[in-house]
Design an enzyme around this catalytic site. Structure first.
Site, short mmCIF file in Angstrom:
data_model
loop_
_atom_site.label_atom_id
_atom_site.label_comp_id
_atom_site.label_asym_id
_atom_site.label_seq_id
_atom_site.Cartn_x
_atom_site.Cartn_y
_atom_site.Cartn_z
CD GLU A 93 -2.86 -1.21 2.34
OE1 GLU A 93 -4.08 -1.26 2.16
OE2 GLU A 93 -2.35 -1.28 3.47
CB CYS A 106 3.01 7.03 3.48
SG CYS A 106 3.56 5.77 4.63
CB CYS A 113 7.67 -5.89 8.09
SG CYS A 113 9.14 -5.23 8.93
CB CYS A 117 7.08 -3.80 15.69
SG CYS A 117 8.74 -3.40 15.12
CB CYS A 120 3.60 -2.90 13.32
SG CYS A 120 3.68 -2.64 11.54
CB CYS A 344 1.27 5.11 11.54
SG CYS A 344 1.55 6.79 11.16
N1 SAH Z 1 9.57 -0.18 9.32
C1 SAH Z 1 9.81 1.21 9.50
C2 SAH Z 1 8.89 2.07 8.68
C3 SAH Z 1 7.44 1.68 8.59
S1 SAH Z 1 6.45 1.89 10.01
C4 SAH Z 1 9.74 1.57 10.95
O1 SAH Z 1 9.31 0.76 11.75
O2 SAH Z 1 10.15 2.67 11.28
C5 SAH Z 1 6.19 3.65 10.15
C6 SAH Z 1 5.91 4.11 11.57
O3 SAH Z 1 4.61 3.66 12.03
C7 SAH Z 1 6.91 3.54 12.57
O4 SAH Z 1 7.31 4.51 13.49
C8 SAH Z 1 6.09 2.49 13.25
O5 SAH Z 1 6.62 2.15 14.49
C9 SAH Z 1 4.74 3.14 13.33
N2 SAH Z 1 3.66 2.20 13.60
C10 SAH Z 1 3.62 0.88 13.31
N3 SAH Z 1 2.45 0.34 13.71
C11 SAH Z 1 1.73 1.35 14.27
C12 SAH Z 1 0.42 1.42 14.84
N4 SAH Z 1 -0.37 0.36 14.89
N5 SAH Z 1 0.00 2.61 15.31
C13 SAH Z 1 0.79 3.71 15.21
N6 SAH Z 1 2.03 3.70 14.68
C14 SAH Z 1 2.50 2.52 14.21
FE1 SF4 Z 2 8.21 -3.65 10.34
FE2 SF4 Z 2 6.01 -2.58 11.35
FE3 SF4 Z 2 8.16 -2.89 12.91
FE4 SF4 Z 2 8.18 -1.04 10.95
S1 SF4 Z 2 6.85 -1.07 12.76
S2 SF4 Z 2 9.80 -2.53 11.43
S3 SF4 Z 2 6.93 -2.10 9.37
S4 SF4 Z 2 6.95 -4.55 11.97
#
Ligand code: SAH
Ligand code: SF4
Length: 380
Positions: A93, A106, A113, A117, A120, A344
């Site tokens: 996306e 974005c 991934c 995390c 996410c 995000c």
């Molecule tokens: N993988 C990279 C970039 C993609 S995520 C990273 O982790 O930085 C972009 C941002 O969205 C990151 O700061 C991530 O931690 C945040 N993010 C991920 N899941 C989220 C959620 N459910 N709510 C709010 N922010 C989130």
């Molecule tokens: Fe991957 Fe989501 Fe963690 Fe970013 S926040 S590194 S996209 S698992």
């Protein structure tokens, strides 16, 4: 005829080399880049300032291969989200976010991934594969020319002023494809964005932060989310490999090359997990005397099965105020496109749309490789 090469994959040096191997002069690369990246051209016959033999040669050997668009959704707030097919049942996306002073895209770097995390939804789906440079740039190419038409912009005016690598995937785990794509974003013969307007967001792949500083230093955002290793190990499993001391060391080294004189830390606000006054104090303590930084607080965007809750607005405001009292610039990220799950951490690349039941508009598009057309009814 050999299989046609997708021109979206080449940064300038690669295009010069590729054309050069067939005897075409270096300045032709700039002309071709203008057509493809500045005018959205995909039809070589229409590239009238190219010599006829070059047009014929490109016709036989090259193509501009966009990603098939599975769906396009428009939010009430002007945010637009595209779901792109990257084959084998995978989709990624991209999200266009209009604001008063800038329009940000974005962009995704991977299908899925591997970083897992806990907060996410991309992480929850696991890793499928890396995107190619062409697939990363195809997102920008599509969004730029679709939005130019949709917004009715005059010739030469750009729709997208900023790119953030904050879509699906960990960009620094796909370094080889990322760097040529970044170079195209910055190239004045392509998208011409300044280094400060292109941001790589990373969960903390320390060796690659150092390489990016050398190869292509754009703005850096680091997903911190916790003020100590014990908690960060839980939220961002990559922390077990590259703990905070190493990550902060890499940030400090990066600053010597960065286009901005601070590092942005993203901090996803999770109710009762990392959002208490104690966490704010630990964060201030962790950073005391280190280097300039700003904090971007992101209220957690829930997704099914996460088991986590968003911090209350009061908690977020209290956290931000404590940072501000300590002299740290703290911003709270506005949630955009929440009626289309474009916020995000909500990008899951689901081929089946799960928002239409909430009334968001879904516009399926059957175009693959076609020049983008105007979006009917879009208002800026
Ligand atoms: N993988 C990279 C970039 C993609 S995520 C990273 O982790 O930085 C972009 C941002 O969205 C990151 O700061 C991530 O931690 C945040 N993010 C991920 N899941 C989220 C959620 N459910 N709510 C709010 N922010 C989130
Ligand atoms: Fe991957 Fe989501 Fe963690 Fe970013 S926040 S590194 S996209 S698992």
């Amino acid at each position: 005829m050999d299989e046609a090469s997708n021109l979206l994959q080449f940064d300038k040096s690669a295009l010069v080399e590729w054309l050069g191997r067939a005897g075409h002069k270096a300045f032709r690369a700039r002309q071709v880049m203008h057509w493809v990246h500045q005018r959205g051209g995909a039809d070589f016959e229409a590239m009238t300032d190219l010599a006829r033999p070059l047009r014929a040669w490109l016709h036989d050997h090259a193509c501009v291969q966009a990603l098939p668009v599975l769906a396009e959704q428009r939010s009430r707030d002007g945010t637009v989200k595209w779901l792109f097919d990257v084959g084998a049942g995978n989709a990624v996306e991209s999200v266009f976010i209009p604001e008063a002073s800038r329009n940000t895209l974005c962009v995704s770097s991977q299908a899925g991934c591997a970083m897992a995390c806990s907060f996410c939804s991309t992480g929850a789906q696991g890793f499928n594969r890396n995107l190619s440079s062409a697939e990363i740039i195809a997102q920008l190419w599509w969004a730029e020319f679709t939005m130019r038409a949709a917004l009715g912009l005059p010739d030469g005016e750009r729709a997208i002023s900023n790119v953030v690598m904050m879509g699906m995937g960990e960009p620094l785990q796909n370094y080889g494809a990322l760097v040529p794509a970044l170079r195209l974003m910055l190239d004045d013969d392509a998208y011409g964005l300044s280094r400060r307007r292109v941001t790589v967001s990373t969960s903390g792949v320390v060796p690659m932060i150092d390489r990016l500083a050398q190869d292509c230093p754009v703005a850096l955002a680091v997903s911190l989310h916790a003020p100590d290793d014990a908690l960060r190990d839980q939220l961002v499993p990559l922390n077990r490999k590259y703990p905070l001391a190493e990550l902060l060391g890499a940030c400090e080294r990066y600053l010597a090359h960065a286009p901005r004189d601070f590092i942005t830390f993203e901090y996803c606000m999770l109710d009762g997990v990392n959002d208490t006054p104690g966490h704010a104090r630990s964060l201030i303590e962790l950073m005391r005397g280190r280097f300039p930084w700003k904090c971007n607080l992101i209220p957690f965007n829930p997704f099914p099965g996460s088991g986590l809750r968003r911090s209350s607005p009061q908690r977020v405001a209290q956290f931000a105020a404590m940072l501000a009292d300590a002299g740290i610039v703290a911003t709270v990220r506005k949630t955009r496109g929440d009626d289309i799950d474009a916020a995000c951490g909500q990008l899951a690349g689901e081929v089946l749309d799960r928002t239409s039941r909430r009334g968001a508009r879904v516009v399926p598009i059957a175009a693959a490789g076609a020049a983008p057309s105007a979006l009917p009814g879009h208002s800026a």
